[in-house]
Design a protein around this motif. Sequence first.
Motif, short mmCIF file in Angstrom:
data_model
loop_
_atom_site.label_atom_id
_atom_site.label_comp_id
_atom_site.label_asym_id
_atom_site.label_seq_id
_atom_site.Cartn_x
_atom_site.Cartn_y
_atom_site.Cartn_z
N CYS A 99 113.85 -54.36 -85.97
CA CYS A 99 114.52 -53.83 -84.78
C CYS A 99 116.02 -53.64 -85.01
N CYS A 157 115.66 -58.56 -82.02
CA CYS A 157 114.25 -58.13 -81.98
C CYS A 157 113.83 -57.82 -80.55
N ARG A 158 113.14 -56.68 -80.36
CA ARG A 158 112.68 -56.24 -79.05
C ARG A 158 111.33 -56.86 -78.68
N CYS A 213 106.21 -57.58 -82.90
CA CYS A 213 107.15 -57.49 -84.01
C CYS A 213 107.49 -58.88 -84.51
N CYS A 255 110.01 -59.21 -86.96
CA CYS A 255 111.13 -58.91 -87.87
C CYS A 255 112.11 -60.07 -87.97
N HIS A 284 109.17 -52.60 -90.85
CA HIS A 284 109.94 -52.33 -89.62
C HIS A 284 110.86 -53.51 -89.31
ZN LIG Z 1 111.66 -56.89 -84.17
#
Ligand SMILES: [Zn+2]
Length: 167
Positions: free
Chosen positions: A108, A156-157, A149, A151, A106
């Motif tokens: 974002c 990025c959230r 997350c 990422c 994954h």
């Molecule tokens: Zn992210």
Amino acid sequence: MDAEHELTAFVREVVIPGGPDAVPRIEPRHCRFRLAADLSPIHRWGIFADEPIPARRRVIEYTGARIDRDEVARRSVRTHLYIFWFGQQGALDGAIGGSGAEFINHCCDPNLYARVARGHIHLVSRRRIEAGEELTLDYRIVGGAPLRCRCGSPLCRGYMNKPWQPS
Ligand SMILES: [Zn+2]
């Protein structure tokens, strides 16, 4: 955990493939470009471009065993999931008969998106992808316990899901 529960969990974790020790294998007949599996800076294994990929091209098909909503719930006891939701019709479990796309991590701000056409899920490039770049997809998980997350994207959230914002 009672004995029956324990056995059921054992069957799903160990007998059904896709446990914690699963190592990616890329099925070339489902790929339009040369791809490679390697350790990922995001999470465990990842899938990487082994040659440049232009924008808006089918890169790999997400394949797997077709399962319904109840079976998704049953298999969700596994610690590592490779399940791709279609919507109401059900899902594909990439742990069985997966093309390797189930190992795509994954992000974002991903470089792939999923396009569903006639029951097939094609992962398509959102932009040009350079050789050596990791392939990524926005999992769009809604609900559940917060999943941090990692990422690393500037966009990025913070979480892979939005537990506080069901839509
Ligand atoms: Zn992210």
